[in-house]
Design a protein around this motif. Structure first.
Motif, PDB file in Angstrom:
ATOM      1  N   ASN A   5       0.758  -1.190   0.014  1.00 11.20           N
ATOM      2  CA  ASN A   5       0.112   0.030  -0.109  1.00 11.20           C
ATOM      3  C   ASN A   5       0.742   1.519  -0.019  1.00 11.20           C
ATOM      4  OD1 ASN A   5      -2.043  -1.838   0.363  1.00 11.20           O
ATOM      5  ND2 ASN A   5      -2.907  -0.777   2.330  1.00 11.20           N
ATOM      6  N   LEU A   6       2.336   0.933   0.138  1.00  8.29           N
ATOM      7  CA  LEU A   6       2.845   2.294   0.434  1.00  8.29           C
ATOM      8  C   LEU A   6       4.260   2.274  -0.565  1.00  8.29           C
ATOM      9  CD1 LEU A   6       2.742   1.902   4.388  1.00  8.29           C
ATOM     10  CD2 LEU A   6       2.021   3.892   3.169  1.00  8.29           C
ATOM     11  N   PRO A   7       4.442   3.224  -1.097  1.00  4.58           N
ATOM     12  CA  PRO A   7       5.648   3.241  -1.946  1.00  4.58           C
ATOM     13  C   PRO A   7       6.772   3.818  -1.279  1.00  4.58           C
ATOM     14  CG  PRO A   7       4.513   5.161  -2.372  1.00  4.58           C
ATOM     15  CD  PRO A   7       3.524   4.376  -1.354  1.00  4.58           C
ATOM     16  N   LEU A   8       7.188   2.900  -0.406  1.00  2.86           N
ATOM     17  CA  LEU A   8       8.227   3.456   0.729  1.00  2.86           C
ATOM     18  C   LEU A   8       9.249   2.352   0.504  1.00  2.86           C
ATOM     19  CD1 LEU A   8       6.387   4.135   4.196  1.00  2.86           C
ATOM     20  CD2 LEU A   8       7.087   5.631   2.180  1.00  2.86           C
ATOM     21  N   CYS A   9      10.577   2.607   0.683  1.00  2.79           N
ATOM     22  CA  CYS A   9      11.731   1.687   0.870  1.00  2.79           C
ATOM     23  C   CYS A   9      11.581   1.037   2.089  1.00  2.79           C
ATOM     24  CB  CYS A   9      13.061   2.077   0.562  1.00  2.79           C
ATOM     25  SG  CYS A   9      13.569   3.288   1.749  1.00  2.79           S
ATOM     26  N   GLY A  10      12.383   0.068   2.441  1.00  2.49           N
ATOM     27  CA  GLY A  10      12.385  -0.746   3.543  1.00  2.49           C
ATOM     28  C   GLY A  10      12.600   0.142   4.934  1.00  2.49           C
ATOM     29  N   GLU A  11      13.678   1.036   4.551  1.00  2.00           N
ATOM     30  CA  GLU A  11      13.842   1.782   5.734  1.00  2.00           C
ATOM     31  C   GLU A  11      12.966   2.822   6.249  1.00  2.00           C
ATOM     32  OE1 GLU A  11      17.274   5.204   6.876  1.00  2.00           O
ATOM     33  OE2 GLU A  11      17.710   3.750   5.055  1.00  2.00           O
ATOM     34  N   HIS A  12      12.226   3.296   5.013  1.00  3.93           N
ATOM     35  CA  HIS A  12      11.207   4.274   5.472  1.00  3.93           C
ATOM     36  C   HIS A  12       9.829   3.567   5.913  1.00  3.93           C
ATOM     37  CE1 HIS A  12      13.510   7.386   2.955  1.00  3.93           C
ATOM     38  NE2 HIS A  12      13.137   7.795   4.064  1.00  3.93           N
ATOM     39  N   PHE A  13       9.732   2.324   5.451  1.00  2.00           N
ATOM     40  CA  PHE A  13       8.586   1.600   5.996  1.00  2.00           C
ATOM     41  C   PHE A  13       8.766   1.319   7.428  1.00  2.00           C
ATOM     42  CE2 PHE A  13       6.556  -2.499   7.188  1.00  2.00           C
ATOM     43  CZ  PHE A  13       5.234  -1.999   6.848  1.00  2.00           C
ATOM     44  N   LEU A  14       9.827   0.929   7.784  1.00  2.00           N
ATOM     45  CA  LEU A  14      10.169   0.524   9.398  1.00  2.00           C
ATOM     46  C   LEU A  14       9.973   1.965  10.120  1.00  2.00           C
ATOM     47  CD1 LEU A  14      13.413  -1.532   9.196  1.00  2.00           C
ATOM     48  CD2 LEU A  14      11.023  -2.348   9.261  1.00  2.00           C
ATOM     49  N   ALA A  15      10.266   3.267   9.651  1.00  2.00           N
ATOM     50  CA  ALA A  15       9.947   4.208  10.234  1.00  2.00           C
ATOM     51  C   ALA A  15       8.443   4.700  10.503  1.00  2.00           C
ATOM     52  CB  ALA A  15      10.937   5.641   9.569  1.00  2.00           C
ATOM     53  N   TRP A  16       7.969   4.555   9.238  1.00  3.17           N
ATOM     54  CA  TRP A  16       6.316   4.783   9.189  1.00  3.17           C
ATOM     55  C   TRP A  16       5.560   3.697  10.089  1.00  3.17           C
ATOM     56  CZ3 TRP A  16       2.740   1.057   8.124  1.00  3.17           C
ATOM     57  CH2 TRP A  16       1.566   1.714   8.181  1.00  3.17           C
ATOM     58  N   PHE A  17       6.114   2.505  10.280  1.00  2.00           N
ATOM     59  CA  PHE A  17       5.421   1.428  11.025  1.00  2.00           C
ATOM     60  C   PHE A  17       5.587   1.924  12.502  1.00  2.00           C
ATOM     61  CE2 PHE A  17       4.933  -2.400  13.220  1.00  2.00           C
ATOM     62  CZ  PHE A  17       3.921  -2.944  12.754  1.00  2.00           C
TER      63      PHE A  17
END
Lengths: 299, 299
Positions: free
Chosen positions: A5-17
């Motif tokens: 659902n989110l066009p994020l790379c792994g690092e940004h996904f972890l931060a978002w989460f």
């Protein structure tokens, strides 16, 4: 890496989460600085992710963290043994204080014995034992809060079942934060109340975390997962729908039900056997325990 | 003949069915002696059964009966023409006073034209036109009540959709009896509110009644019937569940929602164009009509 659902790379996904879970914790006033939190970890995907993300948030949010795993005594598939091992490794890797509770040592019987001694569905007996043991241990150790890994997908499924069957008293309890039923008990919190399992899976995958795959020997006896399949399909057609359903419950339906039915629900009082909250004189756990110990004595 | 849920022969089933509908009418105070009732008949299974059973009850319950069919102007499959014909025959066979309303003659446009002129889903536009035209005609003719053939299966599906999407204001209106929005209008009643379609099918089959088979040319555009399929499966696993869901809504959930949200819903007032109930200055139907007539003028 691109999350569904989110066009994020792994690092940004972890931060978002992390920010997402933090927002849930703040929105529902789950924790305050200085709180001592006990995290229930079965070793499954959701609870492993829960311990990880709460560990990462504990520093900046200022709460203390310990984890606990129940030894329910499930022999099939060596399920309990594997659950204890995975959870122990996860906690050790983070350096989190970890506890193990043997239901058999503490109360004198295993889940396997309880299931044999009663006619209740296994998942119902297991739920009762887990809720009781965790709260009882948290009370003994003086924890302020007890966190469980229930997800948005779990909550929406419970809600759907409650709407259809009309178990409104049960629906009312499906809140992100449940205040202690009696003084001295922990508040119960669900930091993944607004978190999709899909995102939890991405989180553990990106971090490369080990977790216990499904495999509870009682799973085939679990209630039909038609509700889950239906909601998954509806969510696929209208993304965000499970979330809207749960938010709408919290915002509109629950306050209405509570105002209307709340006064009619029996108040909790201490169980005359163990002192834990109960709607009757003796709590459901003590009644189960008596039944199982009697059955064991006979055999 | 054995009906699925009831070990009754045809004759006893018909008697049971009549008593069942009578109980629903009394329980929800749908009709009183001396009332003049207008029954909406599309010619489909449900409305044909509705006209029949209400005709049989009208004598002992002491209300007067007439029927009405809308000519919506659906050309595909000659749908409206066939609908009018079937309904006319059913009413004639019973000797019931029958009315036909041409939406085109009365308001200047057909459903086909309205669908082309708006971006709304066809079923939504059709619903608006039907609700408005029937109530408008009943008001003009001074009927006390207007009956529609909505079934228990319809209601449970609407409820499920409202719970999931959170359209609580819509859920609140899903009652067996809806009092008139303004003086001079009919009350809206759903005598099949607690009746399974399965029983309606048995009723028309035993009586050997003719009815219009499905075949609306807009049916393929209807919202997903995943909700229907899900509830049918759940009902199959737990017979009586749809009924429990609907009763539970009426008994617990709706009163709670109404007490909580009711005050916030805008009161109805007469539309400044046509005088029918509206939540705004101009009602939804008059806004639709203006749009369609403008689009027709241009083409």
């Amino acid at each position: 890496m691109r999350q569904a659902n989110l066009p994020l790379c792994g690092e940004h996904f972890l931060a978002w989460f992390g920010r997402h879970v933090e927002r849930t914790i703040r929105r529902y006033e789950m924790l305050k600085p200085g709180d001592r939190l006990l995290v229930a970890v079965s070793g499954g995907k959701d609870s492993v992710a829960l311990l990880h993300v709460l560990f990462r948030l504990s520093g900046e949010m200022g709460f203390e963290l310990a984890s606990v795993t129940l030894d329910l005594g499930i022999r099939g598939n060596s399920y309990s043994a594997r659950s204890l091992e995975v959870a122990r490794d996860v906690a050790r890797a983070l350096g989190v204080e970890h506890h193990e509770i043997s239901v058999e040592e503490r109360y004198g019987f295993t889940l396997d014995e309880a299931i044999r001694a009663t006619r209740r569905p296994p998942c119902s007996t297991c739920g009762l034992i887990k809720r009781y043991s965790l709260a009882d241990f948290a009370r003994e150790m003086g924890f302020d809060a007890l966190a469980t890994g229930h997800t948005l997908d779990d909550i929406s499924r419970f809600l759907l079942a409650a709407y259809i069957s009309g178990s409104l008293a049960e629906a009312i309890r499906l809140t992100p934060t449940v205040p202690p039923g009696l003084p001295g008990l922990p508040r119960l919190i669900k930091p993944f109340y607004e978190t999709y399992e899909e995102h939890i899976r991405a989180y553990v995958d990106i971090l490369g975390l080990d977790y216990l795959p499904d495999g509870c020997p009682y799973a085939p006896t679990a209630p039909s997962d038609r509700y889950r399949a239906f909601l998954d399909q509806v969510e696929k057609e209208s993304p965000g729908l499970k979330h809207a359903m749960v938010r709408n419950f919290i915002k509109h339906i629950r306050p209405a039900l509570l105002a209307h039915l709340g006064r009619r629900l029996p108040p909790l009082r201490p169980c005359s056997e163990c002192g834990m909250p109960s709607s009757g004189q003796i709590c459901a756990f003590c009644r189960l325990k008596e039944k199982v110990l009697k059955a064991k004595g006979k055999s």
